[in-house]
Structure formats: C-alpha cells, structure tokens
Design a protein around this motif. Structure first.
Motif: not given
Length: 690
Positions: A234-251, A256-264
């Motif tokens: 499930g969370p990987f689909y948001l990761t795909a969106l963030v990679i598509w918007l930015l690039d494939a990197s550590k950041f 992508s996981m930090g967005l879930f933490g912020i929304a919590t």
C-alpha cells in the motif's frame, strides 16, 4: 429551579440530588437543584426555600410524542420535560459568559470554554486560558448506572453549511492554529537533514524505492509483494508518486514515508480531541510531535509509520461513529449509522501497511464487543451498524482479502515467521513451568517498554532506552490507571485495549528485535494517556495547593513538555547517530564507495570485492540501476584479480580485500585510485580506462 435548605446551626452539610431526596421529588424533575443541608440532627431539619422558576415555554408535542434522552446521564425523560429527572440538567444550557446555547451534556462551553453546569452568575469575569484547566466538572461516571456506557465528551453535531463552518472556525481558531503550528514543526523535524540522519541507506528502504519504480513501470502490482521477505504494498504507491514528482533518491523514498508521519500529527489530535477533549489532545499531540519514537520511523523508508497513520485515522472514524450512534435519539433511529461505513473503509486500509496490524484489529474487535454489549438499543439497530461497518471493510480491503484467500501460505506465513514459539529460548526451555516463566518475563519487559527497552534492533538501529522520556512515560502510566477506572467510556476502553494489544504483540513475537516497530499502533493512544495523566495531575494540584496553584500546576505540565522536547530531539539528532548499533545498521562506507566507483565518466564493469554484500544488493539496485558489476569476492563470487575484458573496468575493494591493491597496480599500472580518507579506510577504488 434552585433550592437551598439549611438549619439554624451550621454543622454538617450534605449535597443531594432531586431524584433521590423527598423534597426534590416534591419539587419535581423539571428543575436543576443544588441543595445544602445544614443539620444538627438528621431528623430535625428546619429549612427555608428560595425557589426561582425560569420563564420557559413548554411545547407539548401531543400524547404520542417521543421522550428525550439526557446527553449527560442517558436518562429517558418525558417529551415536555425541560430538565433531566436524574441529574437535573436542562435540555440546553446558555453559557453565562458568551451567551451561546450548548447541549445539556456539555461540561464546558464549546465556544469559550467556560464552565456551564453550576456556572457563575451572569456578569462574572471570564476565566483565563490557564484558569480553565483548574475547573472540575461533574464526574459523568458517577451519574450513570453501572451497566451503561458513559461519555464525558459531547457528541459532535455538525450542520454542513458555510455559516456553521465560519462560526466553528471562529470558535476554535486558537486550537486550530496550535495544531497547524505543531504540524509545521513536525514536518520540519521529519524533513530536516533527511538524507544525513540516518546517514546510510538500509536495504529495506531500497526495496521501497525499487517497488515504487516497479509501480511506475507496471502500474498495479497488487496488495502484497514478496520483496524484503514479504510486505504489503500500500505505501509504495505513494512512493511511486513522489519518485515521479522528484527523482529516485534516498530523499524521495524517505519523504514518501515521512508524509504519513506528518499526517499522523493532526489525525492524532482529532482522535484525542474526540475522545478526551481539548487539553488532553494538545498535550498528547505536542508530545507526539517531538517523540523520537515516531520521529525515527517517519524518517525511514520502511512501511512502518503508514500503519500508525492508518490505525489512527481508522480509530478516529470509529470513535466518531460510536459517539454519534450512541447519541441517536429515539425519534431518529438511523442517526449516525452511515458513519460506520466510513469507519469500515478506513479500517480496511490498515492491512495494506505493515504486518504488525493484527494486534490493532484484535483490539478493535474487543472495543466493538464492549461497546455493543453496554450500549442500550435494539438488536436490529446494532446489527445494521455492524453490517455497515463490515461493508466498508470488505470494499476497501477487498484486494487484500482476495489475496489472503488465494495465497494464504504467503501472507500468513509471513505473519507467523517471527513467532515467540519458535524462539530458541522458548524452544530450549525445560518443561512447561520454565516456558511459562519465559512468557511472563517477556510480558513484564513489554509492559515497561515506555520506560526501558533493553533490546537492540539491527533492522531499525534503535533500542537500549525506553520509547518515551521519563516524564511523559510516568504520565502515560498514570493515564493508563485512570483509563482502567473509566473503562465504561469507549475512548478509555479503546485506549486500554489498543495499548495492551500492541504490547501483547511483543509477547507473542520473536523478542530479539522489533519492539518499537511492532507496537507502532499504540503511538497516539500512549500520548493520549500521557495527556490524561497530565490533566488529572493539574486538576489535583489546582484543588490542593495555595493561591499560586494555577501557575504551578500548568507550569509543571509545560515543563514536562519542554523537557520531553529537549530530551527526544537531543537523543535522536545527536546521541543516536553516534551509537554503535545505529552505525552498524546504517553503514555509509559501501554507499560512499559506490558513489566513488561511479564517479568516473565511464566506470565500465565494476569488480566488486566485499565480504558483506553482493553487488546486486538492494541499495545498489535502486541508487545505481544502470551500474554494471560482478562479484569477485570469495564469499559471493569467484576470487581473482585478473582483468576479464579489454574495456574500462573499476576495482572496488572493501575490508580485507584492500590488501590486494598493490598486486593489482603492479599488474595494471597507470590507473586512477581513490582511497577512503577516514582514519581507518573502508574502501579503495582503482579505475582503468581501457
């Protein structure tokens, strides 16, 4: 109506309710009565009465009209009664400070926060923000019969209109501003130096990025993937969106996981606000914002923190549905039923996150059992609510349910992989008594997880200290005791069951590691319990200390939060990155070596000499997908130093293989060399152009 009873000799005072005292019965159930009896003897009462009857118009609805249910004590009153016959509260209360109408179950005004029941007379000076903390409302748990549910918070009543929304925003502007500021601070803490802390890049984080890239390439990959020993996708689909918007990197992976933490953060405030009120919610949300427990998993590319967010959102929706449902009037039996669909839909998203979700689902099942057992109402209405909840769950969790039916060994095998029954200490124990003693000891260690966590985790790099600082942990245990005493209130029983279920999950799983990850669903509730403990201590201090009690009590609670912020942030950003476990879990040597090997215009084929990992290690696959290389170490390949091709090649030597650099340079002189500049070099790169 107000009635005062007294004798000439003022020696003993006795407070009574109109529903229990004979004089109260004579006066009727249509008034709010507060009486003081000053008696020389119980049988010699001389009294006078001051009777004030408010000018209230009585609207008769006819002989067949339905009774109304008191929002405070849930007593069923006659349709023409303006006051509750059990607790004496009116249908609606006008705030003496701001003039707003409030439901009779409110303890405080939802506009200004002033005390409503037994409120000061009109014209009394409004209480300050700090002063409201010291007010003691009537305990609703003493007003309701033991076999019923008890709510100490009013039910949410929304009118979806622009006028209502404007008034609501105006009334709650300071609280909303506080939540917005906490969310902004939490976002900063979860993004600050995101690529540097942790410095390395874990293989499981890399798998998150790899699956995100696969989603961008293939689209839907299903609800479950076998990567990293198996995990929900499930969370990987948001990761795909963030990679598509930015690039494939550590950041991008960690963000992508930090967005879930912020929304919590705002979601946890909503949950605690619904269950325990403004002050508990603000205290708990503040402690959550700076908690290193939540902060660390929000900065990792693991799918752990999405479980905290999904379970918090589902719990808030379920609590909302239960409160509105329990507030349903007899004249509107369908009120609050459709909220169960939304709660079920959010609950069905939980299994898509992290495999520690079963403990949360078990806690939810127990909460529903307690709720519908104690809740008064028809069986038919309860079954409808459960059917709607199930419908929402089935719709949102349909793909995962289908996968579980089609491939049960894959899913449930992963869930059972870390069972405590397969742990060597349990297996090698002599006899049942020793096995039981091991489980009891594990339960004891798990219960004190908030204070101490002796286990070191080689997957997430943390352990050795408790999940909370000492002050917040102590308040959380105090709050747990209070919650147990108030278990008949659904928010309190919810908190008890989720926290205990999360801790019991540690007892039933492999105790070698993972304590802080597997208990992640308890995060909002633990901080809510800390808020309950803080507010309770403040109220106790307010009533028992001298004239400076307000400043001392509130200042002590604020000091706990300040200390919590200082300890958590200094521990996470300063102490933890220097720990040996953290450095071992998130190494940087091989990461820097790969960057050095790929720094040439054409590195060619990389000859990889490492005794710890293969060249196709997950991190290399994600960060250097176009890099060509072969394993030439004794552990993973065929060892040799001879050049295998005429084109450019790059030797990458780690550990003991760095001793081979002299032989390689003698065989192939003229290459470019890069040596790690640390005190103890970790790698050597030697590039031959052709």
């Amino acid at each position: 109506m107000e009635l005062r009873l007294q004798t000439k000799r003022e020696t003993t005072r006795l407070r009574f309710r109109c529903s229990r005292h004979p004089v109260g019965r004579i006066c009727g159930r249509a008034s709010a009565i507060t009486g003081y009896i000053h008696a020389n003897s119980y049988f010699q009462l001389l009294y006078y009465a001051e009777l004030t009857i408010p000018q209230v118009e009585h609207f008769e609805k006819g002989p067949f009209s339905e009774p109304w249910l008191c929002r405070s004590c849930e007593y069923s009153n006659r349709s023409n009664a303006q006051f509750c016959g059990r607790c004496g509260r009116p249908i609606d209360i006008v705030c003496e400070q701001c003039g707003r109408d409030n439901p009779g179950g409110h303890e405080f005004c939802d506009a200004c926060g002033g005390l409503l029941f037994d409120a000061p007379s009109r014209g009394t000076e409004s209480l300050s923000l700090i002063g409201r903390l010291g007010l003691r409302p009537t305990n609703p748990f003493s007003l309701a019969p033991c076999e019923r549910l008890v709510w100490d918070r009013p039910a949410p009543h929304w009118t979806w209109s622009s006028a209502f929304l404007r008034k609501w925003l105006q009334r709650n502007r300071w609280e909303l501003l506080a939540v917005l500021m906490l969310t902004a601070v939490g976002a900063f803490l979860r993004v600050y130096r995101l690529e540097e802390i942790p410095a390395g890049f874990h293989g499981d984080e890399a798998w998150t990025g790899i699956e995100g890239l696969r989603i961008l390439k293939e689209g839907w990959i299903g609800p479950y993937t076998t990567s990293a020993l198996g995990q929900a996708s499930g969370p990987f689909y948001l990761t795909a969106l963030v990679i598509w918007l930015l690039d494939a990197s550590k950041f991008s992976v960690r963000l992508s996981m930090g967005l879930f933490g912020i929304a919590t953060i705002p979601t946890a405030h909503l949950l605690l606000r619904l269950g325990f009120g403004r002050w508990v919610a603000l205290f708990g949300t503040t402690a959550l914002t700076v908690s290193y427990w939540h902060l660390h998993f929000s900065r990792l590319g693991f799918g752990v923190v999405p479980l905290a967010f999904a379970s918090t959102a589902a719990a808030a929706a379920l609590l909302w549905a239960m409160r509105v449902y329990d507030d349903g009037r007899p004249e509107s039996p369908r009120k609050g039923l459709w909220g169960w669909v939304a709660a079920g839909a959010l609950l069905g998203l939980v299994p898509y996150t992290y495999f520690a979700f079963p403990t949360f689902l078990a806690a939810v099942a127990a909460v529903l059992l307690v709720f519908f057992t104690l809740q008064s109402g028809s069986i038919r209405r309860k079954l409808i609510a459960l059917a709607l909840l199930t419908t929402g769950v089935v719709v949102s969790a349909g793909p995962m349910i289908y996968f579980a039916i089609r491939s049960p060994t894959v899913l449930f095998g992963r869930l059972n992989e870390k069972s405590v029954w397969d742990y060597f200490e349990y297996v090698e124990a002599d006899g049942y008594l020793e096995k039981v003693g091991f489980v009891i000891g594990r339960a004891w260690d798990s219960f004190w997880l908030l204070f101490r966590n002796p286990r070191m985790d080689g997957v997430d790099g943390i352990g050795g200290v408790g999940v909370l600082d000492v002050g917040v942990a102590a308040l959380a245990y105090i709050g747990l005791v209070i919650a147990i005493r108030r278990w008949r209130s659904p928010p309190y029983s919810f908190a008890i069951l989720v926290v205990l279920a999360a801790l019991s999950g540690l007892v039933l799983t492999d105790p070698s590691a993972g304590s802080m990850r597997r208990s992640i669903t308890a995060i909002p509730w633990v901080f809510g319990l800390a808020g309950i403990g803080a507010v309770t201590v403040v109220k106790m201090a307010y009533g028992r200390i001298g004239g400076w009690r307000r400043t001392a009590a509130v200042g002590a609670a604020a000091l706990v939060l300040v200390w919590s912020a200082l300890w958590n942030l200094s521990y996470y950003f300063i102490e933890l990155p220097r720990s040996s476990t953290f450095l071992w879990t998130f190494p940087t040597g091989y990461f820097e070596a790969l960057e050095a090997a790929n720094s040439f215009d054409d590195p060619g084929t990389i000859y990889y000499y490492s005794g710890q990992r293969r060249f196709r290690y997950e991190t290399i696959q994600f960060l250097f997908p176009n890099s060509r290389g072969i394993d030439r170490s004794r552990e993973f390949g065929v060892f040799a130093v001879e050049k295998l091709e005429a084109g450019p090649v790059t030797y990458l030597l780690e550990g003991e293989y760095m001793e081979e650099i002299d032989r390689i340079r003698e065989m192939y002189p003229g290459g470019e060399i890069i040596v790690d500049d640390g005190d103890n070099p970790l790698y050597i790169v030697y590039h031959l152009a052709g």
